[in-house]
Design a protein around this motif. Structure first.
Motif, PDB file in Angstrom:
ATOM      1  N   MET A   1       8.177  -5.915   1.290  1.00 56.60           N
ATOM      2  CA  MET A   1       7.330  -5.768   2.464  1.00 56.60           C
ATOM      3  C   MET A   1       6.018  -5.109   2.068  1.00 56.60           C
ATOM      4  O   MET A   1       6.018  -4.105   1.363  1.00 56.60           O
ATOM      5  N   ASP A   2       4.921  -5.661   2.512  1.00 52.49           N
ATOM      6  CA  ASP A   2       3.597  -5.129   2.210  1.00 52.49           C
ATOM      7  C   ASP A   2       3.033  -4.390   3.419  1.00 52.49           C
ATOM      8  O   ASP A   2       3.139  -4.858   4.555  1.00 52.49           O
ATOM      9  N   THR A   3       2.411  -3.244   3.157  1.00 52.53           N
ATOM     10  CA  THR A   3       1.678  -2.493   4.177  1.00 52.53           C
ATOM     11  C   THR A   3       0.258  -2.322   3.688  1.00 52.53           C
ATOM     12  O   THR A   3       0.032  -1.736   2.623  1.00 52.53           O
ATOM     13  N   ARG A   4      -0.692  -2.843   4.433  1.00 53.29           N
ATOM     14  CA  ARG A   4      -2.099  -2.714   4.064  1.00 53.29           C
ATOM     15  C   ARG A   4      -2.712  -1.593   4.893  1.00 53.29           C
ATOM     16  O   ARG A   4      -2.727  -1.653   6.119  1.00 53.29           O
ATOM     17  N   VAL A   5      -3.178  -0.549   4.219  1.00 54.15           N
ATOM     18  CA  VAL A   5      -3.765   0.584   4.926  1.00 54.15           C
ATOM     19  C   VAL A   5      -5.277   0.429   4.969  1.00 54.15           C
ATOM     20  O   VAL A   5      -5.871  -0.216   4.096  1.00 54.15           O
ATOM     21  N   GLU A  10      -3.793   6.565   7.389  1.00 53.53           N
ATOM     22  CA  GLU A  10      -2.773   5.514   7.330  1.00 53.53           C
ATOM     23  C   GLU A  10      -2.051   5.527   5.987  1.00 53.53           C
ATOM     24  O   GLU A  10      -0.836   5.267   5.919  1.00 53.53           O
ATOM     25  N   ALA A  14       1.930   5.973   5.394  1.00 55.35           N
ATOM     26  CA  ALA A  14       2.663   4.915   4.691  1.00 55.35           C
ATOM     27  C   ALA A  14       3.523   5.476   3.556  1.00 55.35           C
ATOM     28  O   ALA A  14       4.680   5.071   3.391  1.00 55.35           O
ATOM     29  N   THR A  17       6.624   7.381   4.928  1.00 58.97           N
ATOM     30  CA  THR A  17       7.504   6.676   5.859  1.00 58.97           C
ATOM     31  C   THR A  17       8.965   6.868   5.444  1.00 58.97           C
ATOM     32  O   THR A  17       9.309   6.794   4.262  1.00 58.97           O
ATOM     33  N   ARG A 213       8.943  -1.827  -1.255  1.00 57.16           N
ATOM     34  CA  ARG A 213       7.776  -2.101  -0.422  1.00 57.16           C
ATOM     35  C   ARG A 213       6.518  -1.772  -1.221  1.00 57.16           C
ATOM     36  O   ARG A 213       6.566  -1.004  -2.190  1.00 57.16           O
ATOM     37  N   ILE A 215       2.346  -0.693  -0.875  1.00 56.59           N
ATOM     38  CA  ILE A 215       1.236  -0.208  -0.053  1.00 56.59           C
ATOM     39  C   ILE A 215      -0.051  -0.650  -0.724  1.00 56.59           C
ATOM     40  O   ILE A 215      -0.304  -0.311  -1.888  1.00 56.59           O
TER      41      ILE A 215
END
Length: 258
Positions: A1-5, A10, A14, A17, A213, A215
């Motif tokens: 899973m990718d999270t773009r801050v 943010e 991230a 989390t 994941r 970030i």
């Protein structure tokens, strides 16, 4: 899973989390972190990048033969492997840190990469432990531990061949190396150890839901991240103690932004 801050705030949210542990009512993350300056950088080991997989045994044997015996803390293969990795020998190990800020440093240490997106890889080691062979899970339970040490590893396997033979399926161990020097200590470092020199850690983790994941740090945010890390004393001067680290920090710190 990718999270773009998109902001520093943010990014903080991230990396922390799921850090709350209801069992002990403390913020204790199960994740370890690895920062890379470019999104295109995967989880390839130095052994794989150099095409040295078939020479792994010879590389390590020669390193042990020619190194000064007093250089290692305990004559175990896991200590020798840690020392070899620490000094640049191609190995199947990858560097990780318990600290997300150390990972942020490595994602933003090179100004020449500031036009590229950076990435922080985050791995839940409790979930990777669920896929360990029985002998490894059993000894973790006996030690009431989640991460291996070289001493614990040595009680289960004394050679890489024995380690690889512990399970029929792929697996990966996270272990803490001995405190070889201040660099290891200050970087809050640990290593990933896959069950084969050829195993793709990235593919292994992607096949196991919830273990991995990423970030993504956009290029436009890197200067702010870098400056705030410097303010927080997360620098080469601290993470690479000595005159070389000091010089690298000063060179970067006094570089004029164009």
């Amino acid at each position: 899973m990718d999270t773009r801050v998109n902001t520093w705030t943010e990014l903080q949210e991230a990396v922390f989390t799921d850090s709350w542990s209801e069992a002990i009512r403390r913020h204790r993350s199960n994740f370890v972190f690895r920062g890379m300056p470019r999104l295109a950088h995967g989880l390839e080991t130095s052994l794989q990048a150099g095409g040295f997989e078939a020479q792994e045994k010879h590389l390590l044997t020669s390193f042990r033969k020619y190194a000064v015996e007093s250089a290692v803390h305990g004559d175990w293969v896991w200590n020798w492997l840690s020392l070899a990795k620490h000094h640049g020998l191609p190995t199947r190990l990858l560097d990780w840190s318990y600290s997300p800020y150390v990972a942020m440093h490595f994602a933003t240490q090179n100004l020449r990469d500031f036009n590229d997106e950076g990435v922080i890889w985050c791995v839940d080691y409790r979930k990777t432990n669920d896929h360990l062979p029985k002998p490894l899970r059993k000894i973790l339970e006996a030690e009431d531990a989640n991460i291996f040490t070289t001493e614990i590893l040595n009680r289960v396997a004394t050679t890489l061949h024995d380690f690889d033979a512990l399970g029929n399926d792929d697996f990966v161990v996270f272990f803490e190396p001995p405190s070889l020097d201040e660099r290891i200590v200050n970087q809050f470092a640990l290593f990933s150890l896959p069950s084969s020199a050829r195993l793709s850690l990235e593919e292994f983790l992607q096949r196991r839901e919830g273990t991995l994941r990423r970030i993504i740090i956009p290029a436009k945010l890197k200067w702010e991240v870098r400056d705030k890390l410097d303010q927080a004393n997360i620098t080469e001067r601290v993470l690479f103690p000595g005159l070389d680290g000091l010089s690298r920090w000063l060179k970067r710190y006094f570089t004029t932004r164009k």
